[in-house]
Design an enzyme around this catalytic site. Structure first.
Site, PDB file in Angstrom:
ATOM      1  N   TYR A  68      38.081  97.085  48.880  1.00 16.09           N
ATOM      2  CA  TYR A  68      37.818  98.054  47.818  1.00 16.09           C
ATOM      3  C   TYR A  68      36.324  98.026  47.514  1.00 16.09           C
ATOM      4  CZ  TYR A  68      38.831 100.865  43.719  1.00 16.09           C
ATOM      5  OH  TYR A  68      38.854 101.875  42.795  1.00 16.09           O
ATOM      6  N   ARG A 122      35.441 113.343  43.675  1.00 13.59           N
ATOM      7  CA  ARG A 122      34.504 112.463  42.956  1.00 13.59           C
ATOM      8  C   ARG A 122      34.782 111.027  43.374  1.00 13.59           C
ATOM      9  NH1 ARG A 122      33.887 108.940  39.148  1.00 13.59           N
ATOM     10  NH2 ARG A 122      36.137 108.810  38.847  1.00 13.59           N
ATOM     11  N   LYS A 126      43.224 101.187  47.718  1.00  7.20           N
ATOM     12  CA  LYS A 126      43.978 100.906  46.489  1.00  7.20           C
ATOM     13  C   LYS A 126      45.365 100.365  46.809  1.00  7.20           C
ATOM     14  CE  LYS A 126      41.530 102.601  42.840  1.00  7.20           C
ATOM     15  NZ  LYS A 126      41.388 102.070  41.489  1.00  7.20           N
ATOM     16  N   GLU A 162      43.653 109.608  41.573  1.00  6.41           N
ATOM     17  CA  GLU A 162      42.465 108.811  41.840  1.00  6.41           C
ATOM     18  C   GLU A 162      41.280 109.694  42.218  1.00  6.41           C
ATOM     19  OE1 GLU A 162      40.314 105.355  41.975  1.00  6.41           O
ATOM     20  OE2 GLU A 162      42.427 105.540  41.433  1.00  6.41           O
ATOM     21  N   ASP A 163      40.162 109.493  41.537  1.00 10.15           N
ATOM     22  CA  ASP A 163      38.887 110.127  41.882  1.00 10.15           C
ATOM     23  C   ASP A 163      38.954 111.647  41.933  1.00 10.15           C
ATOM     24  OD1 ASP A 163      37.563 107.757  41.906  1.00 10.15           O
ATOM     25  OD2 ASP A 163      37.667 107.444  44.059  1.00 10.15           O
ATOM     26  N   ASP A 189      43.912 106.558  37.153  1.00 12.39           N
ATOM     27  CA  ASP A 189      43.273 105.244  37.112  1.00 12.39           C
ATOM     28  C   ASP A 189      41.847 105.322  36.580  1.00 12.39           C
ATOM     29  OD1 ASP A 189      43.334 102.414  37.662  1.00 12.39           O
ATOM     30  OD2 ASP A 189      41.939 102.819  39.288  1.00 12.39           O
ATOM     31  N   ASP A 190      41.132 106.410  36.861  1.00  9.90           N
ATOM     32  CA  ASP A 190      39.754 106.534  36.382  1.00  9.90           C
ATOM     33  C   ASP A 190      39.706 106.679  34.865  1.00  9.90           C
ATOM     34  OD1 ASP A 190      38.588 106.699  39.071  1.00  9.90           O
ATOM     35  OD2 ASP A 190      39.691 108.575  39.167  1.00  9.90           O
ATOM     36  N   ASN A 195      30.453 102.121  39.873  1.00 12.11           N
ATOM     37  CA  ASN A 195      30.609 101.653  41.244  1.00 12.11           C
ATOM     38  C   ASN A 195      29.979 102.666  42.199  1.00 12.11           C
ATOM     39  OD1 ASN A 195      32.177  99.219  40.894  1.00 12.11           O
ATOM     40  ND2 ASN A 195      33.884 100.517  40.283  1.00 12.11           N
TER      41      ASN A 195
END
Length: 687
Positions: A200, A253, A271, A342-343, A365-366, A526
């Site tokens: 990750y 993103r 993930k 996610e993203d 999750d973000d 990150n």
């Protein structure tokens, strides 16, 4: 019959095992059926289904009984573990601890020989036992030496350590995942602290950038805009029928790298590797998914190695229709699966979550995962202030947030919910947050300008600070806002490297010292290259007195003969346990109450030694233990809200009536631990 009696004598110590008796009786039955079929002439016998189907079944059962007898006579092995007790078989004992159920898994009849060796779900490589090599058609296809899993793990780690850089190490791990999933997850569990950054953040960012150039083997499913109307049919192509967790992205993103299109598939794969290794979700129960709606990245559109749709991204209703069709297909095929968004870009992430969070088991999750882990970190950090602090509760803090994207607003919302849990009203909690975007502090006067207000995320408008009192005003820089508001917490979610200056960190730390505490500095962006400041900088600017945690890992810092260990405020402490607990409990949805419970559980996971080192998060090597405690908290919260549908049987009653020990036992029975399981042939599967 004589063979059967001979085997029965070898198994006389296990005559009380119901499963063993059933196997032997079935073995005798097959012999009789086979005997009757052999009385016929050869031509008639070949046409007799009792012969064509009984022979492979007979061989499979005979191999299973012989394998059980051999395991029962192995020194150091618990005899009961060879055959199985309970619903899933017996237990494999290692160092006095029970690791895994040992009832043989049934391999499809057509997955033998080289086909099995090429299937990463079944392949054990050189660890296939002699009996497995015989019954699975592997004899002669592998070197004769039978290696243990421990030997394989050490061999893989030696190969990893020989690689010149992290990207080569990540490629080697990816190749292992494509060959042997069980060994991959065993290596990852054993060396999680060393390998998590390779699977990750931060290495996964570079993997995504080079996805098209290094593409070797597809993993997961790809749903493109060209497939609209076929998503539900496409789901039948996925080989596994019992998906528990799905991680889906549209690649818009990826970390702090922007729009990477289909190259973002590395994120769901990474993930879900952590879901399996850290959370205990079995690898055949996870699904990485990519929604390819195009990309606005001109460099990718011109790249010959880009594997996605070469067109601009869908927008508006067309985009919404793609997401809707995917969610409908997921609910139809895998109604109990937890979907992790996610993203997704900020202009879509909040709307998608708001639309589906009450009708499906899902979370972002973000937004929610980052918020949970930040809340847990802040609660842990406040415990380091000591008894002399005058305002050491969450509700007493003022928070300066750099970044008004989905992650920044998600963290602010979760922290505000935590303040509400401690007695503040929602309006009072929001007044304690000062959120800055690229245009500076978000003040109420910006909302009066329609052109500027239109550019703001709806969630950001809720945190707009009244700027008519002369304390703060719209457009202030981070440093100006810090000097005016006196925040004790500084959070970075901007993906702008080196955004935090010495003056800014000193100002926040000074405000905390005035209350008897320590400045809380969390640069959470990150990958590592996008961090707002480094651990060495934050400690150096505050004389080693601040409480520091970052999104990507930093090494220990030595100051004045003292070693300071920075914590990693990473979502991996939350999302594996959140997914495990919600699926094991059969949750109908994930609520804010459940998220708050998971954050409290994470904050309570630290040991006294870890707190003594100044850590605000547990050590990564304890991730399995942490995930279990988070999952247990999720199960408790879900059950108390009446949202749990799982049951351990008719006599167990609803989950809300279970005690903690019963709930923990049920969770542990459902948790995957990557150890090799004996393999047997299923004569009907795959036909």
């Amino acid at each position: 019959r004589r063979r059967s009696l001979h085997l029965s004598n070898r198994l006389r110590e296990e005559r009380n095992s119901t499963k063993t008796r059933k196997r032997i009786l079935f073995h005798n039955y097959l012999i009789l059926r086979l005997k009757n079929s052999t009385l016929q002439k050869p031509r008639e016998r070949r046409k007799n289904p009792s012969y064509t189907h009984i022979v492979p079944m007979f061989r499979a059962v005979r191999g299973s009984i012989r394998g059980a007898a051999a395991r029962a006579s192995t020194p150091g092995r618990n005899p009961a573990a060879a055959f199985g007790t309970g619903a899933q078989g017996g237990t494999f004992f290692k160092d006095g601890r029970a690791f895994e159920k040992r009832l043989p898994l049934r391999v499809p009849h057509d997955a033998r020989g080289t086909a099995l060796l090429h299937d990463p779900l079944w392949n054990k490589g050189t660890a296939h036992s002699a009996s497995e090599r015989e019954r699975l058609g592997l004899r002669g296809l592998l070197p004769p030496r039978v290696m243990t899993m421990e030997s394989q793990v050490e061999r893989i780690m030696a190969m990893i350590q020989e690689q010149p850089d992290d990207i080569q190490k990540a490629i080697l791990l990816s190749e292992l995942l494509d060959r042997n999933e069980t060994l991959f997850h065993r290596v990852l569990v054993t060396y999680i602290e060393e390998l998590a950054p390779l699977v990750y953040t931060p290495t996964v960012g570079r993997v995504c950038l080079e996805y098209g150039d290094r593409f070797r083997r597809p993993r997961g499913m790809y749903f493109s805009a060209d497939d609209r109307g076929c998503f539900a049919t496409m789901m039948y192509n996925w080989p596994q029928r019992d998906v528990h967790v799905c991680v889906v992205t549209d690649g818009s993103r990826i970390l702090g790298l922007g729009d990477l299109g289909i190259n973002g598939m590395g994120i769901p794969v990474g993930k879900l590797a952590l879901y399996c290794a850290a959370g205990g979700i079995a690898p055949h129960r996870v699904l990485p998914a990519m929604l390819d709606v195009g990309t606005n990245n001109e460099a990718l559109l011109k790249s010959p190695s880009y594997l996605g749709l070469r067109r601009p991204r869908l927008q508006g209703q067309e985009y919404d229709d793609v997401v809707e069709e995917f969610m409908v297909a997921m609910r139809h095929h895998f109604p109990r699966a937890c979907v992790q968004f996610e993203d997704f870009s900020s202009d879509h992430a909040g709307d998608i979550l708001a639309k589906y969070r009450d009708e499906s088991l899902c979370f972002n999750d973000d937004i929610q995962g980052t918020g949970c882990v930040a809340l847990a970190g802040l609660l842990s950090a406040l415990k380091l202030w000591g008894s002399s602090a005058t305002a050491a509760e969450l509700k007493d803090q003022r928070v300066l947030v750099a970044g008004a994207g989905s992650a920044g607003l998600g963290v602010a919302s979760m922290l505000a919910q935590g303040m509400v849990q401690q007695g503040l009203s929602e309006a009072e909690a929001r007044r304690r947050f000062y959120i800055c975007d690229k245009d500076g502090l978000i003040g109420a006067s910006r909302l009066s300008d329609p052109a500027k207000a239109k550019l703001l995320d709806p969630a950001a408008r809720n945190f707009a600070q009244p700027d008519g009192d002369g304390v703060v005003k719209d457009g202030m820089t981070l440093l100006e806002a810090a000097r005016a508001a006196g925040p004790t917490v500084l959070l970075g979610l901007s993906a702008v490297p080196q955004l935090f200056t010495k003056e800014l960190v000193e100002t926040v730390h000074g405000a905390a010292v005035a209350k008897g505490g320590r400045g809380i500095i969390f640069p959470l962006s990150n990958p590592t290259a996008n961090a707002e400041c480094t651990a060495e900088q934050a400690y150096g600017w505050t004389g080693g007195a601040c409480v520091f945690a970052s999104g990507s890992p930093f090494g220990a810092v030595n100051m004045d003969g003292k070693t300071l260990v920075p914590s990693q405020c990473n979502n991996m402490f939350i999302f594996p346990g959140l997914g495990l607990g919600s699926t094991v409990s059969g949750a109908l949805k994930i609520t804010d109450t459940t998220l708050y419970a998971s954050a409290l559980a994470l904050a309570d996971c630290l040991t006294s030694d870890e707190r003594g080192k100044g850590q605000v998060f547990p050590s990564v090597r304890r991730i399995r233990e942490v995930s279990e405690r988070v999952a247990l908290a999720v199960m408790k919260s879900t059950a108390l809200q009446g949202l749990a549908t799982a049951s351990a049987g008719p006599a167990s009653g609803p989950m809300r009536t279970w005690g903690e020990a019963e709930m923990l036992g049920y969770l542990q029975r459902k948790t995957y631990d990557p150890y090799y399981v004996p393999l047997g042939i299923d004569p009907y599967a795959g036909r």
